[in-house]
Design a protein around this motif. Structure first.
Motif, short mmCIF file in Angstrom:
data_model
loop_
_atom_site.label_atom_id
_atom_site.label_comp_id
_atom_site.label_asym_id
_atom_site.label_seq_id
_atom_site.Cartn_x
_atom_site.Cartn_y
_atom_site.Cartn_z
N ARG A 1 0.82 -1.21 0.00
CA ARG A 1 0.00 0.00 0.00
C ARG A 1 0.86 1.26 0.00
O ARG A 1 0.50 2.29 -0.58
N ASN A 2 2.01 1.18 0.68
CA ASN A 2 2.84 2.37 0.86
C ASN A 2 3.34 2.96 -0.44
O ASN A 2 3.61 4.16 -0.51
N ARG A 3 3.48 2.15 -1.49
CA ARG A 3 3.94 2.69 -2.77
C ARG A 3 2.90 3.65 -3.35
O ARG A 3 3.24 4.55 -4.14
N ILE A 4 1.62 3.46 -2.98
CA ILE A 4 0.57 4.35 -3.47
C ILE A 4 0.62 5.67 -2.71
O ILE A 4 0.44 6.75 -3.31
N ILE A 5 0.88 5.62 -1.40
CA ILE A 5 1.00 6.85 -0.62
C ILE A 5 2.09 7.73 -1.23
O ILE A 5 1.88 8.93 -1.49
N SER A 6 3.25 7.17 -1.47
CA SER A 6 4.35 7.96 -2.05
C SER A 6 4.07 8.28 -3.52
O SER A 6 4.41 9.36 -3.99
N GLY A 7 3.45 7.35 -4.22
CA GLY A 7 3.18 7.56 -5.64
C GLY A 7 2.21 8.68 -5.92
O GLY A 7 2.26 9.31 -6.98
N LEU A 8 1.30 8.95 -4.99
CA LEU A 8 0.34 10.04 -5.15
C LEU A 8 0.96 11.40 -4.84
O LEU A 8 0.31 12.43 -5.05
N SER A 9 2.20 11.41 -4.35
CA SER A 9 2.76 12.60 -3.73
C SER A 9 4.03 13.08 -4.43
O SER A 9 4.80 12.29 -4.97
N ARG A 10 4.26 14.37 -4.34
CA ARG A 10 5.48 14.95 -4.89
C ARG A 10 6.67 14.71 -3.97
O ARG A 10 7.82 14.84 -4.37
N GLY A 11 6.39 14.39 -2.73
CA GLY A 11 7.44 14.08 -1.77
C GLY A 11 6.84 13.42 -0.55
O GLY A 11 5.61 13.43 -0.36
N THR A 12 7.70 12.84 0.28
CA THR A 12 7.26 12.17 1.51
C THR A 12 7.97 12.79 2.69
O THR A 12 9.21 12.89 2.70
N LEU A 13 7.20 13.20 3.70
CA LEU A 13 7.74 13.77 4.93
C LEU A 13 7.64 12.73 6.04
O LEU A 13 6.56 12.23 6.33
N VAL A 14 8.78 12.41 6.64
CA VAL A 14 8.83 11.41 7.72
C VAL A 14 8.97 12.13 9.05
O VAL A 14 9.90 12.91 9.25
N ILE A 15 8.02 11.85 9.96
CA ILE A 15 8.03 12.44 11.31
C ILE A 15 8.05 11.30 12.32
O ILE A 15 7.05 10.61 12.50
N GLU A 16 9.15 11.06 12.94
CA GLU A 16 9.33 10.00 13.95
C GLU A 16 9.09 8.61 13.36
O GLU A 16 8.02 8.30 12.87
N ALA A 17 10.09 7.78 13.40
CA ALA A 17 9.98 6.41 12.91
C ALA A 17 11.10 5.56 13.50
O ALA A 17 12.27 5.97 13.46
N ALA A 18 10.74 4.43 14.05
CA ALA A 18 11.75 3.51 14.56
C ALA A 18 12.56 2.92 13.40
O ALA A 18 12.21 3.08 12.23
N GLU A 19 13.61 2.23 13.75
CA GLU A 19 14.53 1.71 12.72
C GLU A 19 13.84 0.75 11.76
O GLU A 19 14.21 0.66 10.58
N ASP A 20 12.82 0.02 12.24
CA ASP A 20 12.12 -0.96 11.40
C ASP A 20 10.71 -0.49 11.02
O ASP A 20 9.86 -1.29 10.66
N SER A 21 10.47 0.80 11.09
CA SER A 21 9.13 1.34 10.83
C SER A 21 8.70 1.18 9.38
O SER A 21 9.51 1.30 8.45
N GLY A 22 7.41 0.91 9.19
CA GLY A 22 6.86 0.86 7.83
C GLY A 22 6.95 2.19 7.12
O GLY A 22 6.91 2.25 5.88
N SER A 23 7.09 3.27 7.87
CA SER A 23 7.24 4.60 7.27
C SER A 23 8.49 4.66 6.39
O SER A 23 8.52 5.39 5.39
N LEU A 24 9.51 3.91 6.77
CA LEU A 24 10.74 3.91 5.98
C LEU A 24 10.54 3.19 4.65
O LEU A 24 11.22 3.50 3.67
N ILE A 25 9.59 2.26 4.61
CA ILE A 25 9.24 1.62 3.34
C ILE A 25 8.66 2.67 2.39
O ILE A 25 9.00 2.71 1.21
N THR A 26 7.79 3.52 2.93
CA THR A 26 7.21 4.59 2.11
C THR A 26 8.31 5.53 1.61
O THR A 26 8.30 5.94 0.44
N ALA A 27 9.25 5.87 2.49
CA ALA A 27 10.35 6.75 2.08
C ALA A 27 11.18 6.10 0.98
O ALA A 27 11.58 6.77 0.02
N ASN A 28 11.44 4.81 1.10
CA ASN A 28 12.21 4.10 0.07
C ASN A 28 11.46 4.07 -1.25
O ASN A 28 12.04 4.23 -2.33
N HIS A 29 10.14 3.86 -1.18
CA HIS A 29 9.33 3.92 -2.41
C HIS A 29 9.46 5.30 -3.05
O HIS A 29 9.56 5.42 -4.27
#
Length: 362
Positions: A216-244
């Protein structure tokens, strides 16, 4: 039947994703032809023999008319990658979903920003959402997130308070019964009421199971011109979105965090890899070359309505501040500060974040 009904039906068979569908469309010109093709013809078109046999058997039990009725009953629109309303940014990624299920109104604003982060948000994270995401929403950015607990929900909420538009991309169906987490169902409905949208590549009645979320995370980033990360642990799914976002050639923005805090490990690692550091909303607008929106934001800066508000605003600059500290700093009495803060919160100038701590709301 409308071609869309065949696309949404194909979306219900998870072994024919966007890449396999592209392969099939080199042989078949429409989704209807794919739906009606024999297993042998599907194999000749490039589909794995076992998948083709499974699809042919599964298809036999599908009632397209009932599926159409379900979509109408839930108020869900089907948008395929052939439709003009399909998001242009999303179409650019390597594997865009061939079908989107949408409840609400998909904003046509080209200025979109994904906001992601931990579910275990700290007071610092809450402050950052108010300090950075709220102004970006007020300036005109559409905020995209995932409706999860924590940063996601706070980003949606902040956008709604600013009368902005926000998109929630789900890991399950977007019908009312499938909204996850259930505690955010009310937020989902308010998001729709304010001309936002729930978006999913999964059909109604699909449960939000764990393995859906990384995809799902590829769609979040794909809809966006950029991704802003606010607090995320080392294994957070948020980092998957950032990588996408990086893979999709989009910008990655990071709010730096306390090096001793577990929820800062992910953002700080992204900074070491070259992500844009964000200390204020302007940093995002500058990086995206959105000076016009920056001017809008500056025009909406908070101004005091009276001398008491002026004194209080002078001390609401950085970290959250407790009401007792405000009383000492402003040399006003308790009743004056309490009354002024209540009125300022009603005006949308300050926000109470719990424990009698206050921050600027814009």
């Amino acid at each position: 039947m409308d071609e869309k009904i065949y696309y949404q039906a194909l979306a219900r068979f998870d072994k024919i994703g966007p890449l396999r569908l592209r392969t099939l469309l080199k042989t078949f010109s429409t989704a209807k032809q794919i739906w009606e093709a024999s297993a042998q013809d599907l194999v000749r078109a490039g589909l794995d023999e076992n998948v083709a046999a499974e699809f042919a058997a599964w298809r036999h039990d599908q009632n397209l008319e009932k599926q159409r009725e379900e979509l109408d009953r839930e108020g869900i629109e089907v948008v395929t990658w052939n439709d003009t309303q399909y998001p242009a940014l999303l179409k650019e990624i390597h594997d865009p979903p061939h079908t989107l299920f949408i409840r609400g109104k998909l904003p046509q604003n080209p200025y979109t920003l994904a906001v992601v982060g931990t579910r275990m948000v700290t007071p610092y994270g809450r402050q950052i959402v108010e300090q950075i995401v709220a102004p970006l929403a007020r300036a005109g950015l559409t905020i995209v997130s995932g409706l999860a607990l924590g940063v996601d929900a706070l980003a949606h909420e902040a956008t709604l308070r600013e009368r902005g538009t926000t998109i929630a991309v789900l890991g399950g169906g977007c019908d009312k019964a499938s909204i996850y987490p259930t505690s955010n169902r009310g937020l989902a409905e308010r998001l729709i009421e304010q001309e936002g949208a729930l978006v999913s590549e999964y059909p109604p009645a699909t449960l939000a199971v764990p393995y859906h979320f990384p995809h799902r995370n590829r769609i979040i980033s794909g809809l966006s011109r950029g991704t802003l990360v606010i607090e995320a642990a080392e294994d957070s799914g948020s980092l998957i979105t950032a990588n996408h976002s990086l893979e999709q050639n989009r910008e990655v923005f990071v709010v730096p965090g306390d090096i001793n805090r577990p929820t800062s490990v992910g953002p700080n690692n992204l900074l070491k890899m070259g992500a844009h550091p964000v200390l204020a909303a302007d940093d995002v607008l500058d990086a995206l070359n959105l000076q016009d929106l920056k001017a809008t934001l500056e025009a909406k800066s908070i101004l005091p309505d009276n001398p008491m508000e002026e004194k209080i605003l002078a001390h609401l600059i950085g970290d959250p501040i407790h009401i007792d500290e405000l009383i000492k700093a402003t040399q006003m009495n308790t009743a004056e500060v309490s009354s002024a803060l209540t009125l300022m919160e009603m005006k949308g100038k300050v926000r109470h974040i719990g424990g009698q701590n206050y921050v600027l709301a814009r």
